[in-house]
Design a protein around this motif. Structure first.
Motif, short mmCIF file in Angstrom:
data_model
loop_
_atom_site.label_atom_id
_atom_site.label_comp_id
_atom_site.label_asym_id
_atom_site.label_seq_id
_atom_site.Cartn_x
_atom_site.Cartn_y
_atom_site.Cartn_z
N PRO A 38 0.83 -1.21 0.00
CA PRO A 38 0.00 0.00 0.00
C PRO A 38 0.86 1.26 0.00
O PRO A 38 1.99 1.26 0.48
N GLY A 39 0.32 2.33 -0.55
CA GLY A 39 1.01 3.61 -0.52
C GLY A 39 1.80 3.87 -1.78
O GLY A 39 1.87 3.06 -2.69
N ALA A 40 2.42 5.04 -1.81
CA ALA A 40 3.18 5.47 -2.98
C ALA A 40 4.64 5.02 -2.87
O ALA A 40 5.16 4.85 -1.78
N LYS A 41 5.29 4.87 -4.03
CA LYS A 41 6.69 4.46 -4.07
C LYS A 41 7.53 5.56 -4.69
O LYS A 41 7.13 6.17 -5.68
N LYS A 42 8.69 5.82 -4.10
CA LYS A 42 9.59 6.85 -4.63
C LYS A 42 10.23 6.33 -5.91
O LYS A 42 10.81 5.25 -5.93
N ILE A 43 10.13 7.13 -6.99
CA ILE A 43 10.71 6.71 -8.26
C ILE A 43 11.75 7.69 -8.79
O ILE A 43 12.46 7.37 -9.74
N TYR A 44 11.87 8.88 -8.20
CA TYR A 44 12.82 9.87 -8.69
C TYR A 44 13.18 10.81 -7.55
O TYR A 44 12.34 11.12 -6.71
N GLN A 45 14.44 11.28 -7.55
CA GLN A 45 14.86 12.25 -6.53
C GLN A 45 15.88 13.20 -7.15
O GLN A 45 16.77 12.79 -7.90
N ARG A 46 15.72 14.47 -6.85
CA ARG A 46 16.69 15.50 -7.21
C ARG A 46 16.74 16.50 -6.08
O ARG A 46 15.73 17.13 -5.76
N LYS A 47 17.92 16.61 -5.48
CA LYS A 47 18.11 17.43 -4.28
C LYS A 47 17.08 17.06 -3.23
O LYS A 47 16.95 15.90 -2.88
N GLU A 48 16.32 18.03 -2.72
CA GLU A 48 15.34 17.71 -1.68
C GLU A 48 13.96 17.35 -2.23
O GLU A 48 13.03 17.11 -1.47
N TYR A 49 13.83 17.28 -3.54
CA TYR A 49 12.55 16.98 -4.17
C TYR A 49 12.49 15.52 -4.59
O TYR A 49 13.45 14.98 -5.13
N ILE A 50 11.34 14.89 -4.36
CA ILE A 50 11.15 13.51 -4.78
C ILE A 50 9.84 13.40 -5.55
O ILE A 50 8.93 14.22 -5.38
N ILE A 51 9.76 12.38 -6.41
CA ILE A 51 8.53 12.06 -7.11
C ILE A 51 8.08 10.69 -6.63
O ILE A 51 8.86 9.73 -6.62
N LYS A 53 5.21 7.62 -7.07
CA LYS A 53 4.20 7.07 -7.97
C LYS A 53 2.98 6.70 -7.14
O LYS A 53 3.06 5.90 -6.22
N ALA A 54 1.87 7.32 -7.44
CA ALA A 54 0.61 7.05 -6.75
C ALA A 54 -0.33 6.36 -7.74
O ALA A 54 -0.05 6.25 -8.93
N SER A 55 -1.46 5.91 -7.24
CA SER A 55 -2.40 5.17 -8.10
C SER A 55 -2.99 6.05 -9.19
O SER A 55 -3.26 5.58 -10.29
N ASP A 56 -3.18 7.33 -8.93
CA ASP A 56 -3.82 8.22 -9.90
C ASP A 56 -2.85 9.12 -10.64
O ASP A 56 -3.27 10.00 -11.37
N GLY A 57 -1.55 8.95 -10.46
CA GLY A 57 -0.57 9.80 -11.12
C GLY A 57 0.72 9.85 -10.31
O GLY A 57 1.21 8.82 -9.87
N TYR A 58 1.21 11.06 -10.11
CA TYR A 58 2.48 11.26 -9.41
C TYR A 58 2.32 12.34 -8.36
O TYR A 58 1.47 13.22 -8.47
N ILE A 59 3.18 12.28 -7.35
CA ILE A 59 3.19 13.28 -6.29
C ILE A 59 4.60 13.85 -6.22
O ILE A 59 5.57 13.10 -6.10
N SER A 72 2.43 18.16 -4.14
CA SER A 72 1.46 18.50 -5.18
C SER A 72 1.22 17.27 -6.05
O SER A 72 2.14 16.51 -6.33
N HIS A 73 -0.02 17.08 -6.48
CA HIS A 73 -0.39 15.95 -7.33
C HIS A 73 -0.29 16.35 -8.80
O HIS A 73 -0.83 17.38 -9.19
N ILE A 74 0.42 15.53 -9.57
CA ILE A 74 0.65 15.79 -10.98
C ILE A 74 0.24 14.55 -11.77
O ILE A 74 0.46 13.43 -11.31
N ARG A 75 -0.31 14.72 -12.95
CA ARG A 75 -0.78 13.57 -13.74
C ARG A 75 0.32 12.87 -14.52
O ARG A 75 0.26 11.67 -14.71
N SER A 76 1.33 13.61 -15.00
CA SER A 76 2.36 12.97 -15.82
C SER A 76 3.74 13.08 -15.16
O SER A 76 4.04 14.04 -14.46
#
Length: 121
Positions: A38-51, A53-59, A72-76
């Protein structure tokens, strides 16, 4: 040479199991569910920012801020990377939309950059 087939029970030593252990047979045959955590998985990191993967897009999340105020929730995935790039370089978007400016304000922690973004609204 002729092959002679022997019964497996003759080759291996057999052990009589208790009937109680047969109740666990179906449980032991089930496939483990490792890939559906359950939950989102980290798929990208740059400095203090991470992306994530959530069920409806990306965070997009700034790890130096609390999650409630710094994500923030982002679709792509491409747009999520673009948001991070703009925040890191402190650049303004070419064609700013309202939701993109709001996302940049939420994710950024630089007050001067946030003031520039608010001037675009």
């Amino acid at each position: 040479m002729v092959k002679v087939w022997k019964d497996a029970g003759e080759i291996a030593k057999t052990t009589i199991l208790d009937e109680e252990l047969y109740s666990y047979e179906s449980l032991m045959k089930q496939k483990p569910n490792f890939d559906k955590t359950p939950g989102a998985k980290k798929i990208y990191q740059r400095k203090e920012y991470i992306i994530l993967k959530a069920s409806d897009g990306y965070i997009v999340h700034n790890t130096k801020k609390k999650f409630e105020k710094g994500h923030s929730h982002i679709r792509s995935f491409h747009k999520a990377k673009s948001i991070i790039d703009l925040c890191v370089r402190k650049k303004l978007p070419n064609k700013p939309t309202k939701w993109e400016i709001e996302s940049l304000i939420r994710v950024s922690n630089d007050s001067g950059y946030i003031d520039k973004l608010r001037a675009l609204q």
